[in-house]
Design a protein around this motif. Structure first.
Motif, PDB file in Angstrom:
ATOM      1  N   LEU A 175      29.395  -6.865  -5.721  1.00  0.00           N
ATOM      2  CA  LEU A 175      29.161  -8.242  -5.279  1.00  0.00           C
ATOM      3  C   LEU A 175      27.690  -8.519  -5.029  1.00  0.00           C
ATOM      4  CD1 LEU A 175      32.176  -8.659  -2.834  1.00  0.00           C
ATOM      5  CD2 LEU A 175      31.979  -9.481  -5.179  1.00  0.00           C
ATOM      6  N   LEU A 176      26.922  -7.487  -4.696  1.00  0.00           N
ATOM      7  CA  LEU A 176      25.474  -7.662  -4.504  1.00  0.00           C
ATOM      8  C   LEU A 176      24.779  -8.078  -5.790  1.00  0.00           C
ATOM      9  CD1 LEU A 176      24.701  -4.637  -2.157  1.00  0.00           C
ATOM     10  CD2 LEU A 176      24.433  -7.055  -1.592  1.00  0.00           C
ATOM     11  N   GLY A 177      25.420  -7.831  -6.930  1.00  0.00           N
ATOM     12  CA  GLY A 177      24.859  -8.263  -8.210  1.00  0.00           C
ATOM     13  C   GLY A 177      25.157  -9.709  -8.535  1.00  0.00           C
ATOM     14  N   ALA A 178      25.817 -10.430  -7.615  1.00  0.00           N
ATOM     15  CA  ALA A 178      26.126 -11.860  -7.768  1.00  0.00           C
ATOM     16  C   ALA A 178      26.868 -12.174  -9.065  1.00  0.00           C
ATOM     17  CB  ALA A 178      24.837 -12.688  -7.686  1.00  0.00           C
ATOM     18  N   PRO A 179      28.004 -11.513  -9.304  1.00  0.00           N
ATOM     19  CA  PRO A 179      28.762 -11.794 -10.535  1.00  0.00           C
ATOM     20  C   PRO A 179      29.476 -13.141 -10.465  1.00  0.00           C
ATOM     21  CG  PRO A 179      30.013 -10.331  -9.122  1.00  0.00           C
ATOM     22  CD  PRO A 179      28.678 -10.510  -8.456  1.00  0.00           C
ATOM     23  N   LYS A 180      29.768 -13.691 -11.635  1.00  0.00           N
ATOM     24  CA  LYS A 180      30.578 -14.905 -11.730  1.00  0.00           C
ATOM     25  C   LYS A 180      32.063 -14.565 -11.844  1.00  0.00           C
ATOM     26  CE  LYS A 180      26.959 -17.616 -14.052  1.00  0.00           C
ATOM     27  NZ  LYS A 180      26.604 -18.358 -15.297  1.00  0.00           N
TER      28      LYS A 180
END
Length: 333
Positions: free
Chosen positions: A145-150
């Motif tokens: 989630l830290l990678g900001a996925p869509k």
């Protein structure tokens, strides 16, 4: 607006069709679930969507952009897509805060909010090899989630967790879309886990998409015994007297099979109408009891409130509630 579109995707492995051609779409914010027994092709499909496995035919698009498989790119995967496998695969002997810091594309404030959401703030100073299985799964999820996925792909996220850790992770996943705006596609072989969460469920059987619909329809109107069994207990009633189905508006023709969930039966005292049966077993499940009732040609499961006044060898009358039960198609397996 569709975030994910899967068009004619199939996979042939060693001459075996691991996935038959299938197509579906997922809207932005829609909670979509894949259900099926082990070996049905769920994880394979998820890996194709993630760009980790090359399909034999068809294509996957995310936000209109085609997902390239590992045969087409040096680094497998697709931007904006996060895939949580059944194993956490965390680096060993590193502190949790180190693992997360290396993965973060968010501000410190956003990261702290995310840690609280994932219930891992108290774990940051620990090494990854000091975590329980449930804690490792939550840390692995936070790292993605830290990678900001869509789009977040969740492959059997509850399969190795005990009940307390499972409930925590279920709560986290329920909050993801609302708090972070992330669309989730979740895979599970345990259908009841999906009923309360999903907006829509896809049922896979031997690599084929056999049913798709909202949870209530999947549960109440399964296309087969296989689909029914994924989401709970049922009984098959065949060739019974029509009075058993009163007041159902669609009586059961002689010889046809009707699938009935345990809670769709109603029991009454002897002589009250319906079909006579005899209680063969009474099983306690906490908030309810389940009875095995012997009918002339079958044994059915009936769910009742706890406590139940009935006991083994009691004679009862069995009926099916209005609109209860579902007539199976010709193929019932």
């Amino acid at each position: 607006m569709d975030l994910l579109t899967v068009s004619g995707v199939s996979l042939l492995e060693n001459g075996h069709a691991a996935l038959q051609p299938l197509s579906f779409a997922q809207r932005q914010g829609q909670k979509l679930a894949l259900a099926g027994e082990s070996g049905a092709g769920k994880s394979t499909l998820l890996q194709i969507i993630a760009g980790l496995t090359q399909p034999s035919t068809g294509e996957v698009r995310i936000g209109g952009e085609r997902v390239r498989g590992p045969h087409e790119t040096l680094v497998p995967g697709h931007p904006g897509v996060a895939y949580l496998s059944q194993k956490s695969d965390l680096p060993r002997s590193l502190r949790v805060e180190q693992v997360l810091r290396y993965a973060s594309k968010r501000s410190e404030a956003e990261a702290q909010t995310l840690y609280e959401l994932c219930h891992i703030s108290h774990l940051l100073a620990r090494r990854t090899d000091q975590l329980s299985g449930g804690e490792q799964q939550r840390v692995a999820l936070a790292r993605l989630l830290l990678g900001a996925p869509k789009l977040l792909l969740l492959d059997e996220p509850f399969s190795n967790l005990d009940r307390p850790h499972k409930r925590v992770l279920q709560t986290i996943i329920e909050e993801l879309s609302e708090q972070l705006g992330i669309t989730c596609l979740l895979v599970s072989h345990d259908g009841p886990d999906l009923l309360a969460w999903a907006d829509d469920i896809l049922v896979l059987h031997r690599g084929q998409l056999v049913q798709q619909g909202p949870p209530a329809q999947i549960y109440r109107q399964p296309v087969s015994e296989y689909a029914a069994g994924l989401f709970g207990d049922y009984s098959l009633v065949q060739g019974v007297n029509p009075e058993m189905l009163v007041p159902s508006p669609t009586p059961l023709p002689a010889g046809e099979v009707q699938l009935v969930r345990p809670e769709e039966f109603r029991l009454g005292p002897a002589g009250s109408g319906g079909v006579a049966g005899t209680v063969r077993a009474v099983r306690f499940f906490g908030s309810y009891c389940e009875l095995a009732v012997k009918l002339p040609e079958s044994i059915i499961r009936v769910r009742t409130d706890f406590p139940t006044p009935l006991a083994v060898d009691d004679v009862v009358q069995v009926a099916v509630v209005a609109n209860g039960g579902w007539r199976l198609p010709t193929a019932t397996t």
